[in-house]
Design an enzyme around this catalytic site. Structure first.
Site, PDB file in Angstrom:
ATOM      1  N   ASN A 127      -8.158   3.927   8.362  1.00  0.00           N
ATOM      2  CA  ASN A 127      -7.575   2.775   9.032  1.00  0.00           C
ATOM      3  C   ASN A 127      -7.780   2.784  10.539  1.00  0.00           C
ATOM      4  OD1 ASN A 127      -5.732   5.011   8.268  1.00  0.00           O
ATOM      5  ND2 ASN A 127      -4.342   4.047   9.721  1.00  0.00           N
ATOM      6  N   HIS A 158      -1.733  -7.772   2.525  1.00  0.00           N
ATOM      7  CA  HIS A 158      -1.746  -8.229   3.915  1.00  0.00           C
ATOM      8  C   HIS A 158      -2.901  -7.669   4.734  1.00  0.00           C
ATOM      9  CE1 HIS A 158      -0.090  -4.904   6.564  1.00  0.00           C
ATOM     10  NE2 HIS A 158       0.126  -4.392   5.378  1.00  0.00           N
ATOM     11  N   SER A 197      -3.555  -3.430  -0.713  1.00  0.00           N
ATOM     12  CA  SER A 197      -2.452  -4.192  -0.149  1.00  0.00           C
ATOM     13  C   SER A 197      -2.915  -5.590   0.230  1.00  0.00           C
ATOM     14  CB  SER A 197      -1.910  -3.475   1.090  1.00  0.00           C
ATOM     15  OG  SER A 197      -0.854  -4.194   1.675  1.00  0.00           O
ATOM     16  N   GLY A 203       0.793  -1.222   0.000  1.00  0.00           N
ATOM     17  CA  GLY A 203       0.000   0.000   0.000  1.00  0.00           C
ATOM     18  C   GLY A 203       0.822   1.267   0.000  1.00  0.00           C
ATOM     19  N   CYS A 233       1.443   1.918  11.990  1.00  0.00           N
ATOM     20  CA  CYS A 233       2.634   2.660  11.600  1.00  0.00           C
ATOM     21  C   CYS A 233       2.999   3.722  12.624  1.00  0.00           C
ATOM     22  CB  CYS A 233       2.418   3.319  10.241  1.00  0.00           C
ATOM     23  SG  CYS A 233       2.106   2.137   8.919  1.00  0.00           S
ATOM     24  N   GLN A 267      -7.591  -0.206   3.333  1.00  0.00           N
ATOM     25  CA  GLN A 267      -8.475  -0.766   4.360  1.00  0.00           C
ATOM     26  C   GLN A 267      -9.831  -1.188   3.804  1.00  0.00           C
ATOM     27  OE1 GLN A 267      -7.916  -1.682   7.375  1.00  0.00           O
ATOM     28  NE2 GLN A 267      -5.885  -0.810   7.650  1.00  0.00           N
TER      29      GLN A 267
END
Length: 396
Positions: A151, A201, A199, A71, A325, A179
Site C-alpha cells: 500500500n 473503497h 475492499s 479489508g 492507517c 491494493q
C-alpha cells in the site's frame, strides 16, 4: 484554490455509476436477504449478482466469495480463522515485515495465544526473499500470508512464485490484495492462492464493505458468530447497498482496467520525471517496474515528509506520508525501514497515488507548486541548523 486528490491508495472517490447502482437498495429495495418474502428475495438476488461480479474480477467461483466489512476484517478472518482451524496440525505462521497493520496485528495477537510467527524480510526494492521463505517453512507451518501489492510503495510481490513454493508443501496461502484488486489482473484459476482479501473503497466503491475469497475445500473457522449468514462463515445481516456497490465497482474495474492503467501510468511517470527535473535529492522508494501503475513513493532529502504533506495540503494538494492507517504516528514507515532505509530518509518520504479522476492538469499544478515548497522547507531547516549551531557555540 484548486483541490487535487493524489491519495487514492488511502481511499478512492465513489464512482457515480456505483452510487447509482446502490441507490435503489438504500430506498425502496430495503429487504433483509435472509427473509423469504419478496422484499427479502430481491435483496438475496442483489447479493447473488454482486457475488458473481466480485468472482469475475478475481477469477473465482461465486460460492468462494464471502462478504465482509472491509479489508481489515477480511485479513483478520483469513489469518485467525485458518490458525484456529488448523491449530492441531501446527502452530507456525509466516508473513512479511511490510504487511498492512491489520495483518501484522493479527499475527501479533496470535503470538499471545502461543503461535510462533516468522516475519520475512524484503530487499531494497521491497520484494520478499523467496529463499528465506523456503528456509522458514517447517513441519509446524500451517499458514503463509504475503500481500499482493504494498500500500505504501505499490511494489507487487511475486505471488505466483510464492504460491508455487507454499503449495508444494501443502500449506495454506493468504494474500492481502486490497491494493491490487481492480488495479492489476488477478486470476485465481491460475494462481493457487487459498484466501484473498479485497475492499470496496480502494476501487471506487463504498467504505465499510469488502470480501474474502476462500477457495473451496479450505478449512476456516468463523470469527463472527450469529445467524449463520454467508453460508455460516460470516454472521450478520449483509450490507446490501454496500455489497451492490462493491459488485458494480468490480464490474467497472474489470472492464476498464487495461485502458485505465495505461492512462494512469503515463501520468505517474510524467509526475516522476517532472519532479526529478525540478528538484535535487529525490529518491524513488520501491521497484522501478514491479509496482502498481498508480503509485509513486519518493524521499526528498532534507525535507520532513509530514511538513511536506501539510504544506501541499495548504495548496490544495492531498498526498500521504504512507499508509493512511498510520497517519498521526510520527514513527518512520515500517515498510521503508524494512527495505533498509535510514530513519532520516524514511521520514522524508511521501506517497503520490493517482486514480480514475486524476487529470494531466492536476500533475502540471503539482509540478508548479512542489519545487517551491521543498525549497522553502530545506531553507528553513538550514536556518534552524545554523541558529542551533550558534546557540551551542555561545553556550560553550
Amino acid at each position: 484554490m484548486k483541490r487535487i486528490y493524489l491519495d487514492y491508495n488511502a481511499t478512492t472517490p465513489l464512482d457515480p455509476r456505483v452510487f447509482e447502482a446502490m441507490l435503489p437498495y438504500m430506498k425502496e429495495e430495503f429487504g433483509n436477504p435472509s427473509s423469504i418474502h419478496s422484499f427479502g428475495r430481491k435483496g438475496k438476488a442483489a447479493l447473488d449478482d454482486s457475488r458473481e461480479q466480485v468472482a469475475e474480477l478475481i477469477g473465482a467461483l461465486p460460492k468462494e466469495v464471502v462478504f465482509t466489512s472491509g479489508g481489515s476484517e477480511s485479513n483478520n478472518f483469513a489469518i485467525k480463522g485458518v490458525a484456529f482451524s488448523l491449530r492441531e496440525k501446527g502452530s507456525h505462521l509466516i508473513t512479511t515485515k511490510v504487511e498492512h497493520a491489520s495483518v501484522i496485528e493479527s499475527f501479533e495477537f496470535l503470538k499471545t495465544l502461543g503461535f510462533k510467527v516468522t516475519y520475512l524480510g524484503v530487499d531494497e526494492y521491497g520484494l520478499v526473499d523467496l529463499e528465506e521463505l523456503k528456509r522458514s517453512i517447517n513441519d509446524e507451518t500451517i499458514l503463509v500470508s504475503v500481500m499482493f501489492a504494498n500500500n505504501e510503495t505499490g511494489v507487487v510481490m511475486p505471488i505466483e512464485e510464492i504460491a508455487e513454493i507454499v503449495k508444494e508443501k501443502g500449506i495454506i496461502l493468504h494474500t492481502d490484495a486490497v491494493q491490487a484488486a481492480g488495479k492489476i489482473e488477478i486470476d485465481l484459476r491460475k494462481i493457487p492462492v487459498d484466501l484473498l482479501s479485497l475492499s470496496a473503497h480502494k476501487l471506487y466503491g463504498p467504505k465499510g464493505v469488502g470480501a474474502l475469497f476462500i477457495r473451496e475445500g479450505v478449512k476456516i473457522n468463523p470469527i463472527i458468530h450469529g445467524g449463520g449468514q454467508e453460508r455460516g462463515r460470516r454472521s450478520g445481516t449483509e450490507n446490501v447497498p454496500g455489497i451492490v456497490g462493491l459488485g458494480k465497482a468490480c464490474e467497472i474495474a474489470k472492464e476498464e482496467m487495461e485502458t485505465e492503467n495505461a492512462r494512469v501510468v503515463e501520468l505517474r511517470d510524467k509526475l516522476h520525471r517532472g519532479i526529478l527535473e525540478r528538484i535535487d535529492g529525490v529518491k524513488l522508494n520501491g521497484h522501478p517496474e514491479k509496482r502498481l501503475a498508480n503509485t509513486l513513493n519518493l524521499s526528498f532529502k532534507g525535507v520532513d515528509g509530514e511538513s511536506l504533506v501539510i504544506n501541499l495540503d495548504l495548496e490544495g494538494i492531498a498526498v500521504s506520508t504512507g499508509s493512511a492507517c498510520s497517519e498521526g504516528n510520527v514513527d518512520p514507515s515500517h515498510v521503508l525501514l524494512a527495505m533498509g532505509m535510514s530513519r532520516e530518509l524514511a521520514t522524508s518520504s511521501i506517497r503520490f497515488s493517482l486514480g480514475r479522476f486524476t487529470k494531466g492538469e492536476d500533475i502540471e499544478y503539482v509540478l508548479d507548486i512542489l519545487p517551491g515548497i521543498v525549497s522553502r522547507i530545506r531553507e528553513a531547516n538550514i536556518s534552524r541548523g545554523i541558529k542551533a549551531f550558534k546557540e551551542t557555540q555561545e553556550a560553550w
